[in-house]
Scaffold this active site. Structure first.
Site, PDB file in Angstrom:
ATOM      1  N   HIS A   1      38.261  45.917  27.301  1.00  0.00           N
ATOM      2  CA  HIS A   1      38.000  45.091  28.498  1.00  0.00           C
ATOM      3  C   HIS A   1      37.981  43.617  28.052  1.00  0.00           C
ATOM      4  O   HIS A   1      36.951  42.950  28.096  1.00  0.00           O
ATOM      5  CB  HIS A   1      36.668  45.502  29.121  1.00  0.00           C
ATOM      6  CG  HIS A   1      36.433  44.955  30.502  1.00  0.00           C
ATOM      7  ND1 HIS A   1      37.411  44.308  31.238  1.00  0.00           N
ATOM      8  CD2 HIS A   1      35.323  44.961  31.293  1.00  0.00           C
ATOM      9  CE1 HIS A   1      36.908  43.945  32.398  1.00  0.00           C
ATOM     10  NE2 HIS A   1      35.654  44.315  32.456  1.00  0.00           N
TER      11      HIS A   1
ATOM     12  N   ARG B   1      33.401  35.046  35.033  1.00  0.00           N
ATOM     13  CA  ARG B   1      34.640  35.830  35.156  1.00  0.00           C
ATOM     14  C   ARG B   1      35.675  35.004  35.923  1.00  0.00           C
ATOM     15  O   ARG B   1      36.858  35.011  35.596  1.00  0.00           O
ATOM     16  CB  ARG B   1      34.378  37.149  35.899  1.00  0.00           C
ATOM     17  CG  ARG B   1      33.574  38.177  35.119  1.00  0.00           C
ATOM     18  CD  ARG B   1      34.277  38.624  33.853  1.00  0.00           C
ATOM     19  NE  ARG B   1      35.603  39.142  34.095  1.00  0.00           N
ATOM     20  CZ  ARG B   1      35.881  40.382  34.479  1.00  0.00           C
ATOM     21  NH1 ARG B   1      34.904  41.259  34.614  1.00  0.00           N
ATOM     22  NH2 ARG B   1      37.131  40.774  34.694  1.00  0.00           N
TER      23      ARG B   1
ATOM     24  N   ASP C   1      25.788  48.075  27.992  1.00  0.00           N
ATOM     25  CA  ASP C   1      26.679  48.449  29.086  1.00  0.00           C
ATOM     26  C   ASP C   1      26.215  49.826  29.583  1.00  0.00           C
ATOM     27  O   ASP C   1      25.380  50.471  28.924  1.00  0.00           O
ATOM     28  CB  ASP C   1      28.130  48.496  28.557  1.00  0.00           C
ATOM     29  CG  ASP C   1      29.173  48.716  29.637  1.00  0.00           C
ATOM     30  OD1 ASP C   1      28.836  48.617  30.834  1.00  0.00           O
ATOM     31  OD2 ASP C   1      30.345  49.000  29.284  1.00  0.00           O
TER      32      ASP C   1
ATOM     33  N   GLN D   1      36.503  40.517  30.179  1.00  0.00           N
ATOM     34  CA  GLN D   1      35.046  40.348  30.210  1.00  0.00           C
ATOM     35  C   GLN D   1      34.567  39.534  29.008  1.00  0.00           C
ATOM     36  O   GLN D   1      33.630  38.751  29.101  1.00  0.00           O
ATOM     37  CB  GLN D   1      34.362  41.722  30.222  1.00  0.00           C
ATOM     38  CG  GLN D   1      32.860  41.647  30.304  1.00  0.00           C
ATOM     39  CD  GLN D   1      32.359  41.113  31.633  1.00  0.00           C
ATOM     40  OE1 GLN D   1      32.790  41.568  32.680  1.00  0.00           O
ATOM     41  NE2 GLN D   1      31.447  40.150  31.598  1.00  0.00           N
TER      42      GLN D   1
ATOM     43  N   ARG E   1      44.094  47.511  36.082  1.00  0.00           N
ATOM     44  CA  ARG E   1      42.889  48.251  35.672  1.00  0.00           C
ATOM     45  C   ARG E   1      43.233  49.731  35.774  1.00  0.00           C
ATOM     46  O   ARG E   1      43.537  50.237  36.851  1.00  0.00           O
ATOM     47  CB  ARG E   1      41.698  47.911  36.565  1.00  0.00           C
ATOM     48  CG  ARG E   1      40.515  48.831  36.321  1.00  0.00           C
ATOM     49  CD  ARG E   1      39.244  48.362  36.963  1.00  0.00           C
ATOM     50  NE  ARG E   1      38.688  47.223  36.247  1.00  0.00           N
ATOM     51  CZ  ARG E   1      37.429  46.797  36.397  1.00  0.00           C
ATOM     52  NH1 ARG E   1      36.614  47.422  37.217  1.00  0.00           N
ATOM     53  NH2 ARG E   1      36.987  45.761  35.714  1.00  0.00           N
TER      54      ARG E   1
ATOM     55  N   CYS F   1      27.907  43.376  31.235  1.00  0.00           N
ATOM     56  CA  CYS F   1      29.087  43.039  32.041  1.00  0.00           C
ATOM     57  C   CYS F   1      28.895  43.362  33.520  1.00  0.00           C
ATOM     58  O   CYS F   1      29.609  42.826  34.355  1.00  0.00           O
ATOM     59  CB  CYS F   1      30.321  43.746  31.485  1.00  0.00           C
ATOM     60  SG  CYS F   1      30.226  45.548  31.555  1.00  0.00           S
TER      61      CYS F   1
HETATM   62  N1  NVA Z   1      32.279  50.397  30.396  1.00  0.00           N
HETATM   63  C1  NVA Z   1      32.315  50.186  31.826  1.00  0.00           C
HETATM   64  C2  NVA Z   1      32.596  48.747  32.133  1.00  0.00           C
HETATM   65  C3  NVA Z   1      32.618  48.414  33.614  1.00  0.00           C
HETATM   66  C4  NVA Z   1      32.982  46.981  33.888  1.00  0.00           C
HETATM   67  C5  NVA Z   1      33.364  51.094  32.441  1.00  0.00           C
HETATM   68  O1  NVA Z   1      34.449  51.232  31.852  1.00  0.00           O
HETATM   69  O2  NVA Z   1      33.096  51.678  33.488  1.00  0.00           O
HETATM   70  N1   CP Z   2      32.346  43.627  34.748  1.00  0.00           N
HETATM   71  C1   CP Z   2      33.338  44.081  35.531  1.00  0.00           C
HETATM   72  O1   CP Z   2      34.483  44.238  35.106  1.00  0.00           O
HETATM   73  O2   CP Z   2      32.969  44.336  36.811  1.00  0.00           O
HETATM   74  P1   CP Z   2      33.823  45.062  37.946  1.00  0.00           P
HETATM   75  O3   CP Z   2      33.960  46.524  37.543  1.00  0.00           O
HETATM   76  O4   CP Z   2      33.008  44.902  39.191  1.00  0.00           O
HETATM   77  O5   CP Z   2      35.165  44.417  38.045  1.00  0.00           O
END
Ligand code: NVA
Ligand code: CP
Length: 310
Positions: free
Chosen positions: A130, A286, A218, A133, A103, A258
């Site tokens: 992502h 997930r 989101d 997800q 990540r 998500c």
């Molecule tokens: N769009 C959000 C998704 C978090 C799971 C982010 O990148 O923070």
């Molecule tokens: N939806 C998701 O990826 O959650 P986290 O940021 O908690 O991993």
């Protein structure tokens, strides 16, 4: 050849469908307490340069239930955070562990890592995509409503990483995606162009939501965009998912997010906690979909013929 999962486009439509079906079987096996340890002795490295609750716990639990283990590597505690090149980190880690999950911010960093890795690399979120997800979202839709092919999906809000992966899902699985976002926050033009007539971009949230089978949103400011929050709040206010918007969708429409969610911003508490919301199933999935992905990347498609619920 080593298969990576950097994008949903790394899988064919058939593979995604098989993976989602397998995730359903794994969920049922877990529910019945059926032991299944296909990754005994295997290790997953997990590099996190951003926060996570669901992704970390899903992957760590998946490896534990599969008889393997996972190592949490934060940028702060590894040499990555002190400037060791990503290429070197990839070469070293991939000589020790069996798969790596990352990540991070720049998608390019993930691609560079994969180019130098001997083992499968998984995108656990970048600024661009992502895809993990989406596997959970597709499983959740399938569970509640069956096939998503030919359905109308409404994406409300930011043209962000999640939106990009929805575009890829629309292409691979053949649903109609309507994206409603304010000017200046569109998804990447090259992704829209590549998606052709699977995707429609509009400024009107009601056009996107009208007769939709699934409504998705989101956060308005993703990780790394916190200081833009005030400006974003103003731009995104008309795109909030609330009961007025949900009323124009089909009566049987589902709502997904998500998570984490910001109640009162992109979604009202009434919708998030309401009867159309499936966000808790989505979060649980997930785990099951990540298990299906790990089986596929580490053991190959033959894993789909493996143990199943009786
Ligand atoms: N769009 C959000 C998704 C978090 C799971 C982010 O990148 O923070
Ligand atoms: N939806 C998701 O990826 O959650 P986290 O940021 O908690 O991993």
């Amino acid at each position: 050849m080593t298969r990576h999962f950097l994008s949903l486009l790394d899988l064919t439509g058939e593979e995604i469908q098989a993976l989602v079906a397998r995730a359903g079987q794994l969920k049922e096996m877990q529910r019945r307490g059926q032991r299944h340890e296909p990754l005994r002795g295997r290790v997953l490295g997990m590099i996190f340069e951003k926060s996570s609750t669901r992704t970390r716990v899903a992957f760590e639990t998946a490896m534990a239930q599969f008889g393997g283990s996972a190592i949490f590597l934060s940028a702060r505690d590894t040499q990555l955070g002190r400037g060791e090149p990503i290429e070197d980190t990839a070469r070293v880690l991939s000589r020790m562990v069996d798969a790596v999950m990352i990540r991070t911010y720049e998608h390019q960093k993930l691609e560079t890592f994969a180019r130098h890795s001997r083992v499968p690399v998984i995108n656990a979120l970048t600024d661009r995509e992502h895809p993990c997800q989406l596997l959970a979202d597709l499983q959740t839709y399938q569970e509640h409503r069956g096939e998503i092919r030919g359905r109308k999906v409404a994406w409300l809000g930011d043209g962000n990483n999640m939106c990009h992966s929805y575009i890829h899902a629309a292409v691979r699985l053949g649903f109609q995606l309507y994206i409603a976002c304010p000017e200046g926050y569109d998804p990447l033009p090259e992704m829209l162009q590549a998606a052709g007539d699977h995707v429609t971009l509009t400024r009107d949230p009601f056009e996107a939501a009208r007769d939709a089978d699934l409504v998705v949103t989101d956060v308005w400011a993703s990780m790394g965009q916190e200081e833009e929050m005030e400006r974003r709040r103003r731009a995104f206010a008309p795109y909030q998912v609330n009961n007025t918007l949900m009323r124009v969708a089909k009566p049987e429409a589902l709502f997904m997010h998500c998570l984490p969610a910001h109640r009162g911003e992109e979604v009202t508490p009434a919708v998030l906690e309401g009867p159309q919301s499936v966000v808790w199933d989505e979060a649980e999935n997930r785990l099951h979909s990540q298990k299906a992905l790990l089986e596929f990347l580490l053991l190959g498609p033959q894993s789909w013929a493996g143990p199943r619920p009786p």
